[in-house]
Design a protein around this motif. Structure first.
Motif, mmCIF file in Angstrom:
data_model
loop_
_atom_site.group_PDB
_atom_site.id
_atom_site.type_symbol
_atom_site.label_atom_id
_atom_site.label_comp_id
_atom_site.label_asym_id
_atom_site.label_seq_id
_atom_site.Cartn_x
_atom_site.Cartn_y
_atom_site.Cartn_z
ATOM 1 N N ASP A 62 9.533 -8.469 -5.778
ATOM 2 C CA ASP A 62 9.072 -8.948 -4.474
ATOM 3 C C ASP A 62 7.580 -8.721 -4.303
ATOM 4 O O ASP A 62 6.876 -9.551 -3.711
ATOM 5 N N LEU A 63 7.090 -7.598 -4.801
ATOM 6 C CA LEU A 63 5.651 -7.332 -4.715
ATOM 7 C C LEU A 63 4.863 -8.370 -5.505
ATOM 8 O O LEU A 63 3.825 -8.868 -5.046
ATOM 9 N N ILE A 64 5.357 -8.693 -6.681
ATOM 10 C CA ILE A 64 4.684 -9.698 -7.514
ATOM 11 C C ILE A 64 4.691 -11.058 -6.829
ATOM 12 O O ILE A 64 3.673 -11.759 -6.790
ATOM 13 N N ALA A 65 5.836 -11.419 -6.245
ATOM 14 C CA ALA A 65 5.950 -12.703 -5.552
ATOM 15 C C ALA A 65 5.082 -12.743 -4.303
ATOM 16 O O ALA A 65 4.476 -13.772 -3.976
ATOM 17 N N CYS A 66 5.005 -11.619 -3.602
ATOM 18 C CA CYS A 66 4.158 -11.529 -2.412
ATOM 19 C C CYS A 66 2.694 -11.750 -2.783
ATOM 20 O O CYS A 66 1.980 -12.509 -2.121
ATOM 21 N N ALA A 67 2.256 -11.084 -3.843
ATOM 22 C CA ALA A 67 0.875 -11.257 -4.295
ATOM 23 C C ALA A 67 0.602 -12.716 -4.644
ATOM 24 O O ALA A 67 -0.436 -13.279 -4.269
ATOM 25 N N GLU A 68 1.535 -13.346 -5.351
ATOM 26 C CA GLU A 68 1.374 -14.758 -5.734
ATOM 27 C C GLU A 68 1.261 -15.641 -4.499
ATOM 28 O O GLU A 68 0.416 -16.538 -4.440
ATOM 29 N N ALA A 69 2.086 -15.370 -3.482
ATOM 30 C CA ALA A 69 2.034 -16.160 -2.250
ATOM 31 C C ALA A 69 0.709 -15.975 -1.519
ATOM 32 O O ALA A 69 0.249 -16.868 -0.804
ATOM 33 N N GLN A 70 0.084 -14.821 -1.703
ATOM 34 C CA GLN A 70 -1.211 -14.547 -1.087
ATOM 35 C C GLN A 70 -2.375 -15.111 -1.903
ATOM 36 O O GLN A 70 -3.523 -15.035 -1.480
ATOM 37 N N GLY A 71 -2.077 -15.650 -3.087
ATOM 38 C CA GLY A 71 -3.123 -16.149 -3.962
ATOM 39 C C GLY A 71 -3.794 -15.057 -4.761
ATOM 40 O O GLY A 71 -4.919 -15.217 -5.240
ATOM 41 N N THR A 72 -3.083 -13.928 -4.923
ATOM 42 C CA THR A 72 -3.636 -12.802 -5.671
ATOM 43 C C THR A 72 -2.692 -12.418 -6.807
ATOM 44 O O THR A 72 -1.563 -12.901 -6.895
ATOM 45 N N THR A 73 -3.170 -11.529 -7.652
ATOM 46 C CA THR A 73 -2.367 -11.022 -8.758
ATOM 47 C C THR A 73 -2.508 -9.515 -8.822
ATOM 48 O O THR A 73 -3.624 -8.985 -8.738
ATOM 49 N N ILE A 74 -1.394 -8.823 -8.950
ATOM 50 C CA ILE A 74 -1.445 -7.374 -9.151
ATOM 51 C C ILE A 74 -1.922 -7.107 -10.571
ATOM 52 O O ILE A 74 -1.368 -7.634 -11.534
ATOM 53 N N GLU A 75 -2.961 -6.308 -10.702
ATOM 54 C CA GLU A 75 -3.515 -5.983 -12.008
ATOM 55 C C GLU A 75 -3.262 -4.522 -12.355
ATOM 56 O O GLU A 75 -2.996 -3.695 -11.485
ATOM 57 N N LYS A 76 -3.322 -4.241 -13.631
ATOM 58 C CA LYS A 76 -3.136 -2.877 -14.103
ATOM 59 C C LYS A 76 -4.118 -1.944 -13.400
ATOM 60 O O LYS A 76 -5.293 -2.289 -13.213
ATOM 61 N N HIS A 77 -3.621 -0.787 -12.981
ATOM 62 C CA HIS A 77 -4.405 0.266 -12.341
ATOM 63 C C HIS A 77 -4.779 -0.040 -10.892
ATOM 64 O O HIS A 77 -5.576 0.696 -10.299
ATOM 65 N N ASP A 78 -4.226 -1.082 -10.291
ATOM 66 C CA ASP A 78 -4.475 -1.340 -8.875
ATOM 67 C C ASP A 78 -3.845 -0.256 -8.004
ATOM 68 O O ASP A 78 -2.750 0.246 -8.306
ATOM 69 N N VAL A 79 -4.520 0.084 -6.921
ATOM 70 C CA VAL A 79 -3.915 0.890 -5.862
ATOM 71 C C VAL A 79 -3.091 -0.067 -5.001
ATOM 72 O O VAL A 79 -3.631 -1.016 -4.434
ATOM 73 N N LEU A 80 -1.784 0.153 -4.937
ATOM 74 C CA LEU A 80 -0.893 -0.744 -4.205
ATOM 75 C C LEU A 80 -0.798 -0.313 -2.753
ATOM 76 O O LEU A 80 -0.451 0.836 -2.453
ATOM 77 N N ILE A 81 -1.088 -1.233 -1.840
ATOM 78 C CA ILE A 81 -1.057 -0.948 -0.402
ATOM 79 C C ILE A 81 -0.059 -1.908 0.226
ATOM 80 O O ILE A 81 -0.289 -3.127 0.261
ATOM 81 N N ILE A 82 1.057 -1.377 0.702
ATOM 82 C CA ILE A 82 2.181 -2.210 1.139
ATOM 83 C C ILE A 82 2.343 -2.138 2.648
ATOM 84 O O ILE A 82 2.490 -1.052 3.221
ATOM 85 N N ARG A 83 2.337 -3.304 3.283
ATOM 86 C CA ARG A 83 2.501 -3.374 4.747
ATOM 87 C C ARG A 83 3.902 -3.834 5.113
ATOM 88 O O ARG A 83 4.348 -4.902 4.696
#
Length: 320
Positions: A181-202
């Motif tokens: 779901d996090l990956i899909a959420c990022a895609e819907a936002q036009g972003t991509t989760i990258e290695k070593h990212d700080v994940l901030i979940i709302r």
């Protein structure tokens, strides 16, 4: 929900789960923050486009109340000195006639926006990096919040607005989501989760605290990430240094599939060294990200340097 009699132990659930113990040496106390090098700080700086600044701490002493874990009490601020101090004949006198205000705070160190120390949770008698759980007696001699505070956090942060992604004002009690779901959420936002990212979940779940008052704690089960071996493997593969959310516990309180409380605290924090940050106020940041479409930014934070503490208040700073 799993029947209480059938609830497995954490040891059973996490049998064979990966660990990062020893990865950064036998004396390590900051875990996955080791992934954040100077290059990652510069990567975060490279996302800055407008210079807009957002602070993520929730107000301590909010007149509307402070959301806390059910066993904790909100902070109490006491005024010690103010102008009324000088009303009586025994008022202190300073050369030149100075008057001043002074106050103190009585608070759980994890009773507001805060960082957990890596030694905050454990099972099987071992905390992060294999340190003996007896090192927590009377205060954390190992893996306290102090090493996190000494090091600080700086890197590329990414907001994953799960509530907005699901078309909701806020997630519901016990509502779950996965790394997929996090990956899909990022895609819907036009972003991509990258290695070593700080994940901030709302999730905006704490809106219900302010809407419902005491009823918020009835059948207390927060929404959040739900345990799976695949999710833990993904966190390990992505080398996530820091998980940041706007909920009190960063994960669904009671796992609906196995009935265990807070298994990700053990699988991610205790085993992988992922640092947890909880009770953030993400509303202004989320609104701005939705407006300009920029969901990545420089994330910085440093908890207070409190000796032997299992957590500490923090006011994370985001610059877009």
């Amino acid at each position: 929900m799993t029947e209480a009699s059938a609830v497995p132990t954490i040891e059973e659930v996490l049998d064979g789960s990966p660990t990062n113990w020893g990865k950064w040496g036998p004396d390590d106390e900051v875990g996955s923050l080791n992934y954040l090098t100077e290059a990652h700080a510069l990567k975060g700086v490279g996302t800055i486009a407008s210079g807009k600044v957002f602070t993520l701490q929730r107000l301590i002493g909010d007149p509307n109340g402070d959301p806390v874990w059910p066993s904790r009490e909100p902070a109490t601020r006491t005024q010690i000195m103010d102008e009324a101090t000088w009303d009586g004949p025994d008022a202190p006198q300073f050369p030149g006639g100075l008057h001043y205000a002074d106050d103190k705070l009585d608070a759980f160190l994890q009773g507001s926006t805060q960082y957990d120390a890596l030694g905050h949770v454990w099972y099987d008698g071992k905390i992060w990096n294999g340190y003996d759980a007896r090192t927590t007696v009377g205060g954390l001699d190992k893996a306290s919040v102090q090493p996190l505070a000494e090091r600080g956090v700086a890197g590329r942060g990414i907001l994953l607005d799960i509530a907005r992604y699901r078309g909701k004002e806020n997630l519901d009690k016990g509502e779950t989501f996965t790394h997929e779901d996090l990956i899909a959420c990022a895609e819907a936002q036009g972003t991509t989760i990258e290695k070593h990212d700080v994940l901030i979940i709302r999730t905006n779940f704490l809106k219900l605290f302010f809407d419902q008052g005491d009823a918020f704690y009835d059948g207390f089960v927060e929404p959040g990430l739900v345990y799976s071996k695949e999710l833990v493997a993904w966190f390990q593969e992505m080398e996530i240094p820091n998980l940041v959310t706007d909920t009190i516990a960063n994960e669904v309180t009671i796992d609906p599939n196995i009935g265990v409380a807070l298994p990700l605290h053990c699988a991610l924090m205790r085993n992988l060294g992922v640092v947890f940050t909880e009770i953030c106020d993400l509303e202004k940041l989320a609104a701005d990200c939705a407006e300009d479409g920029q969901y990545t930014f420089l994330y910085t934070a440093a908890p207070l340097k409190v000796s032997r503490a299992s957590g500490s208040p923090v006011n994370p700073l985001v610059i877009k």
